[in-house]
Design an enzyme around this catalytic site. Structure first.
Site, PDB file in Angstrom:
ATOM      1  N   ARG A   1       0.833  -1.215   0.000  1.00  0.00           N
ATOM      2  CA  ARG A   1       0.000   0.000   0.000  1.00  0.00           C
ATOM      3  C   ARG A   1       0.868   1.267   0.000  1.00  0.00           C
ATOM      4  O   ARG A   1       0.484   2.281  -0.567  1.00  0.00           O
ATOM      5  CB  ARG A   1      -0.917   0.001   1.221  1.00  0.00           C
ATOM      6  CG  ARG A   1      -2.082  -0.963   1.042  1.00  0.00           C
ATOM      7  CD  ARG A   1      -2.980  -0.986   2.236  1.00  0.00           C
ATOM      8  NE  ARG A   1      -4.203  -1.699   1.938  1.00  0.00           N
ATOM      9  CZ  ARG A   1      -5.195  -1.843   2.799  1.00  0.00           C
ATOM     10  NH1 ARG A   1      -5.096  -1.354   4.019  1.00  0.00           N
ATOM     11  NH2 ARG A   1      -6.288  -2.492   2.452  1.00  0.00           N
TER      12      ARG A   1
ATOM     13  N   LYS B   1     -16.091 -17.161   3.701  1.00  0.00           N
ATOM     14  CA  LYS B   1     -17.208 -16.445   4.331  1.00  0.00           C
ATOM     15  C   LYS B   1     -18.348 -16.174   3.356  1.00  0.00           C
ATOM     16  O   LYS B   1     -18.305 -15.218   2.590  1.00  0.00           O
ATOM     17  CB  LYS B   1     -16.706 -15.134   4.931  1.00  0.00           C
ATOM     18  CG  LYS B   1     -15.841 -15.341   6.157  1.00  0.00           C
ATOM     19  CD  LYS B   1     -15.127 -14.060   6.530  1.00  0.00           C
ATOM     20  CE  LYS B   1     -13.663 -14.108   6.190  1.00  0.00           C
ATOM     21  NZ  LYS B   1     -13.067 -12.908   5.709  1.00  0.00           N
TER      22      LYS B   1
ATOM     23  N   GLY C   1      -6.839 -10.257   0.478  1.00  0.00           N
ATOM     24  CA  GLY C   1      -5.645 -10.721   1.171  1.00  0.00           C
ATOM     25  C   GLY C   1      -5.289 -12.166   0.905  1.00  0.00           C
ATOM     26  O   GLY C   1      -4.136 -12.481   0.589  1.00  0.00           O
TER      27      GLY C   1
ATOM     28  N   GLY D   1     -12.041  -4.550   1.738  1.00  0.00           N
ATOM     29  CA  GLY D   1     -13.460  -4.224   1.657  1.00  0.00           C
ATOM     30  C   GLY D   1     -13.787  -3.346   0.454  1.00  0.00           C
ATOM     31  O   GLY D   1     -14.828  -3.502  -0.188  1.00  0.00           O
TER      32      GLY D   1
HETATM   33  N1  ATP Z   1     -13.406 -25.713   1.478  1.00  0.00           N
HETATM   34  C1  ATP Z   1     -12.945 -24.914   2.427  1.00  0.00           C
HETATM   35  N2  ATP Z   1     -13.165 -25.172   3.707  1.00  0.00           N
HETATM   36  C2  ATP Z   1     -12.691 -24.378   4.686  1.00  0.00           C
HETATM   37  N3  ATP Z   1     -11.966 -23.275   4.452  1.00  0.00           N
HETATM   38  C3  ATP Z   1     -11.723 -22.975   3.190  1.00  0.00           C
HETATM   39  C4  ATP Z   1     -12.188 -23.762   2.109  1.00  0.00           C
HETATM   40  N4  ATP Z   1     -11.778 -23.203   0.959  1.00  0.00           N
HETATM   41  C5  ATP Z   1     -11.072 -22.107   1.300  1.00  0.00           C
HETATM   42  N5  ATP Z   1     -11.034 -21.969   2.623  1.00  0.00           N
HETATM   43  C6  ATP Z   1     -10.340 -20.938   3.398  1.00  0.00           C
HETATM   44  O1  ATP Z   1     -10.873 -19.684   3.123  1.00  0.00           O
HETATM   45  C7  ATP Z   1      -9.962 -18.721   3.608  1.00  0.00           C
HETATM   46  C8  ATP Z   1     -10.182 -17.451   2.860  1.00  0.00           C
HETATM   47  O2  ATP Z   1     -11.545 -17.178   2.996  1.00  0.00           O
HETATM   48  P1  ATP Z   1     -12.120 -15.736   3.213  1.00  0.00           P
HETATM   49  O3  ATP Z   1     -13.586 -15.764   3.093  1.00  0.00           O
HETATM   50  O4  ATP Z   1     -11.468 -15.153   4.413  1.00  0.00           O
HETATM   51  O5  ATP Z   1     -11.610 -15.135   1.942  1.00  0.00           O
HETATM   52  P2  ATP Z   1     -11.097 -13.723   1.852  1.00  0.00           P
HETATM   53  O6  ATP Z   1     -10.108 -13.417   2.937  1.00  0.00           O
HETATM   54  O7  ATP Z   1     -12.243 -12.831   1.686  1.00  0.00           O
HETATM   55  O8  ATP Z   1     -10.389 -13.921   0.546  1.00  0.00           O
HETATM   56  P3  ATP Z   1      -9.695 -12.797  -0.079  1.00  0.00           P
HETATM   57  O9  ATP Z   1      -8.848 -12.237   1.026  1.00  0.00           O
HETATM   58  O10 ATP Z   1      -8.915 -13.434  -1.144  1.00  0.00           O
HETATM   59  O11 ATP Z   1     -10.771 -11.861  -0.499  1.00  0.00           O
HETATM   60  C9  ATP Z   1      -8.593 -19.332   3.418  1.00  0.00           C
HETATM   61  O12 ATP Z   1      -7.924 -19.272   4.639  1.00  0.00           O
HETATM   62  C10 ATP Z   1      -8.897 -20.777   3.011  1.00  0.00           C
HETATM   63  O13 ATP Z   1      -8.126 -21.725   3.722  1.00  0.00           O
HETATM   64  O1  3PG Z   2      -7.531  -2.531   5.560  1.00  0.00           O
HETATM   65  C1  3PG Z   2      -8.537  -2.025   5.032  1.00  0.00           C
HETATM   66  O2  3PG Z   2      -9.369  -2.719   4.435  1.00  0.00           O
HETATM   67  C2  3PG Z   2      -8.656  -0.534   5.023  1.00  0.00           C
HETATM   68  O3  3PG Z   2      -7.520   0.088   5.528  1.00  0.00           O
HETATM   69  C3  3PG Z   2      -9.903  -0.082   5.740  1.00  0.00           C
HETATM   70  O4  3PG Z   2      -9.807  -0.388   7.076  1.00  0.00           O
HETATM   71  P1  3PG Z   2     -11.135  -0.480   7.977  1.00  0.00           P
HETATM   72  O5  3PG Z   2     -11.858  -1.731   7.536  1.00  0.00           O
HETATM   73  O6  3PG Z   2     -10.650  -0.531   9.387  1.00  0.00           O
HETATM   74  O7  3PG Z   2     -11.961   0.737   7.671  1.00  0.00           O
END
Ligand code: ATP
Ligand code: 3PG
Length: 624
Positions: free
Chosen positions: A242, A416, A579, A602
């Site tokens: 960033r 999620k 992430g 987000g």
């Molecule tokens: N079938 C599954 N069962 C359980 N966990 C899973 C499965 N498939 C993926 N994951 C887990 O989902 C996590 C990521 O899910 P999350 O919803 O947090 O995505 P995210 O952080 O929004 O993804 P991104 O950061 O890429 O947007 C990973 O740690 C991965 O291990």
């Molecule tokens: O890491 C993020 O997604 C941004 O810096 C926004 O942070 P926040 O979700 O605490 O508003």
């Protein structure tokens, strides 16, 4: 030579000691003052090499070698031209440059000597297989420490980084000036994306700097950045993307002879806001932690003031140099709860230090906070703009810029369901192909009547998922769901043997047996997704296909990333956000394999959902 030295210091010394006389011995054998023919080099290759050395014979051994390399490269280039034809070579060169241009967006360039021709190009690490590099570039000599520029005659990625950051010219400039085949023109995004005719675009940092021109002394341009970066317990920034993302905007301001005042939040300092902090939270979330990295990246005069408003901030601003070129970092905006509440007086205090305002905080563009929405509302619209990072992010993630023949695919995975549902809903209205994988796909599998065993599922979302399936069908969206799944008896605590996994077909009426948990997509799914994505012209990937952190459940995500790499090579624009998805790319050493990596969390999701981000909405459209 360093490598040879590591193997044998004697060998290195011997090679360095080979004199011009000894090289000459292969040509003038009848000269009695010289050592016997083939005294040093004894194969036919030596004859060829010798003939290539030409005038460089009188130089050092190293100069001779360089000369040979140059001549060989020229020969290879001409052979390439003979084989592929001139147009083919031009296409190839343009393609290579375009790829380099895209891939260097987070590299940094620093002048070695002010006003000189030498630059230091820093390339951050892209995972274990690609460590960070720091290379010396000479733009006058057209040489780079990596050796490629001088060898191939085409600017290497370090040289392209220099052009991207220091020259406003596009690829055309590089092609005209440095490539052997200048006829072809290719357009590509410089640090600011290119806009099609008639397409709405926001005022940007360059427009604002133009508007600021004239008058005496440097102006103070306030930039909302997102320096909410991860910092480990040793105070080390573990991901500075960033910060690096904001550098083109900061550099543009400094180069224009103005000062940059940077404001950002870090974390969510609730204790500081409520007065319960004993100093620990304040220290852990202070913006002074980014100052050393910022100094390294810009080489500029970087100052810090431990408040973002009030007398202290005003004083620090008044001390900024009248000739410009300095950066002032303000303390964490969220140390005041008024920031998040967009309190007018707080915004007014911030704005009072700004001659102009730029929003380059893409990660926070979805928050209607004082520094995002409040400040620009208080300044003249012509003095507010978006920065290079926000412009690029929006351009890559916005589907309205696509032509009638474009096909957009979105791949949504992760775990999620509830947080991704608004995104999936929004995407159904925007994309032609929707791919769902990862943990969230099991809620959709259940909605289709497929057994999912103990796989992740949000039962209260099953009905919503059913609605989405029907909606996608009604809107003609090609929806791809996993057709097989790799499962284990329980969630793995560490790498697992393939023998302990089982693959199930995910078909209505069938699916995962009771007692088994789906943890990755199977090989049939990977093949289906790859085929389905091949027709897309733009692909957005958010959320892994499985538990990619633990082998063998990384295979589905790896196969997808490989498919994206292939698509990128075939000209598809591929964008990765989030992430975990970025972490997966890093894990596979493939950060370079896609067209664009988003810095948003987000904000990326909200943009994909089709929402207008407050940070972008606060900036006026550009009018000729
Ligand atoms: N079938 C599954 N069962 C359980 N966990 C899973 C499965 N498939 C993926 N994951 C887990 O989902 C996590 C990521 O899910 P999350 O919803 O947090 O995505 P995210 O952080 O929004 O993804 P991104 O950061 O890429 O947007 C990973 O740690 C991965 O291990
Ligand atoms: O890491 C993020 O997604 C941004 O810096 C926004 O942070 P926040 O979700 O605490 O508003």
């Amino acid at each position: 030579m360093a490598k040879i030295n590591a193997i044998s210091a004697r060998g290195k010394k011997y090679l360095e000691g080979i004199s011009a006389n000894q090289w000459r011995s292969t040509a003038w054998v009848d000269d009695p003052t010289l050592p016997p023919r083939f005294g040093i080099v004894t194969t036919n290759m030596s004859e060829s090499v010798n003939s290539m050395v030409g005038d460089a014979r009188d130089g050092s051994w190293l100069e001779c070698t360089n000369d040979i390399v140059r001549k060989m490269m020229n020969r290879i280039c001409s052979l390439r031209e003979e084989n592929y034809g001139r147009e083919g070579v031009v296409d190839k060169v343009a393609e290579i440059l375009e790829r380099r241009w895209k891939n260097c967006s987070n590299f940094q360039v620093r002048e070695v000597v002010k006003g000189g021709s030498q630059f230091d190009v820093f390339r951050p690490s892209r995972g274990a297989s690609q460590p960070e590099t720091n290379r010396l570039l000479d733009v006058r000599e057209q040489t780079c420490e990596c050796g490629k520029w001088q060898e191939h005659g085409v600017p290497c990625i370090d040289a392209v980084t220099y052009y991207r950051l220091f020259e406003t010219q596009t690829l055309q400039y590089i092609m005209d000036n440095h490539c052997q085949s200048p006829e072809k023109t290719v357009t590509m995004p410089p640090s600011m994306p290119e806009y099609k005719e008639g397409q709405t675009r926001k005022r940007n940092v360059y427009d604002v700097l133009e508007a600021l021109k004239g008058g005496e002394g440097a102006k103070n341009v306030m930039v909302r950045v997102d320096f909410n970066v991860p910092i480990n317990s040793d105070g080390k920034i573990t991901d500075d993307s960033r910060i690096r993302g904001a550098i083109p905007t900061i550099e543009a301001i400094l180069k224009s002879g103005n000062n940059a005042i940077l404001m950002s939040h870090m974390g969510r300092p609730k204790k500081v806001q409520t007065g319960e902090d004993d100093g620990t939270e304040r220290a852990a979330l202070s913006l002074n932690q980014v100052v050393p990295r910022l100094k390294e990246l810009t080489g500029a005069d970087v100052r810090f003031v431990d408040d973002c408003i009030g007398e202290k901030a005003k004083q620090a601003v008044s001390e900024l140099p009248k000739e410009g070129g300095a950066i002032l970092v303000l303390e964490n905006l969220r140390f005041y709860k008024d920031e998040e509440k967009n309190v007018a007086a707080f915004a007014k205090d911030l704005a009072s230090n700004a001659d102009a305002y730029i929003n380059d905080a893409f990660g926070t563009a979805h928050r209607a906070h004082a520094s995002v929405s409040g400040v620009p509302a208080l300044l003249p619209p012509e003095l507010c703009g978006i920065g290079c990072l926000v412009a690029s992010e929006v351009a890559y993630l916005d589907f309205s810029t696509l032509g009638p023949n474009d096909k957009v695919a979105a791949i949504i995975g992760g775990s999620k369901v509830s947080s991704k549902l608004p995104v999936i809903k929004g995407l159904i209205d925007q994309v032609q192909i929707l791919v769902l994988g990862g943990g969230l796909a099991y809620t959709f599998a259940k909605a289709r009547g497929v057994s999912i065993g103990t796989s992740l599922c949000e039962d209260d979302m099953v009905e919503t998922a059913k609605g989405f399936l029907a909606d996608a069908e009604a809107k003609g969206v090609k929806l791809l769901l996993p057709v097989d799944a790799v499962a284990a008896k329980s969630f793995p605590s560490g790498p697992m043997s393939k023998d302990d996994t089982k693959t199930f077909d995910m078909v209505p009426g069938g699916g995962i047996e009771d007692g088994w948990m789906g943890l990755d997509v199977g090989p049939k799914t990977s093949a289906l997704f790859k085929e389905g994505l091949a027709e897309a012209t733009k692909i957005i990937f958010n959320g892994p296909m499985g538990v990619f952190e633990i082998p063998p459940f990384d295979e589905g995500t790896k196969a997808l990333v490989d498919a994206l790499e292939e698509d990128t090579k075939n000209g598809t624009i591929t964008v990765v956000g989030g992430g975990d998805s970025v972490a997966a790319l890093e894990q596979f050493g493939k950060t370079d394999a896609v067209s664009y990596v988003s810095t948003g969390g987000g904000a990326t999701l909200e943009l994909l959902s089709g929402d207008i981000l407050p940070g972008v909405a606060a900036i006026a459209d550009f009018k000729e």
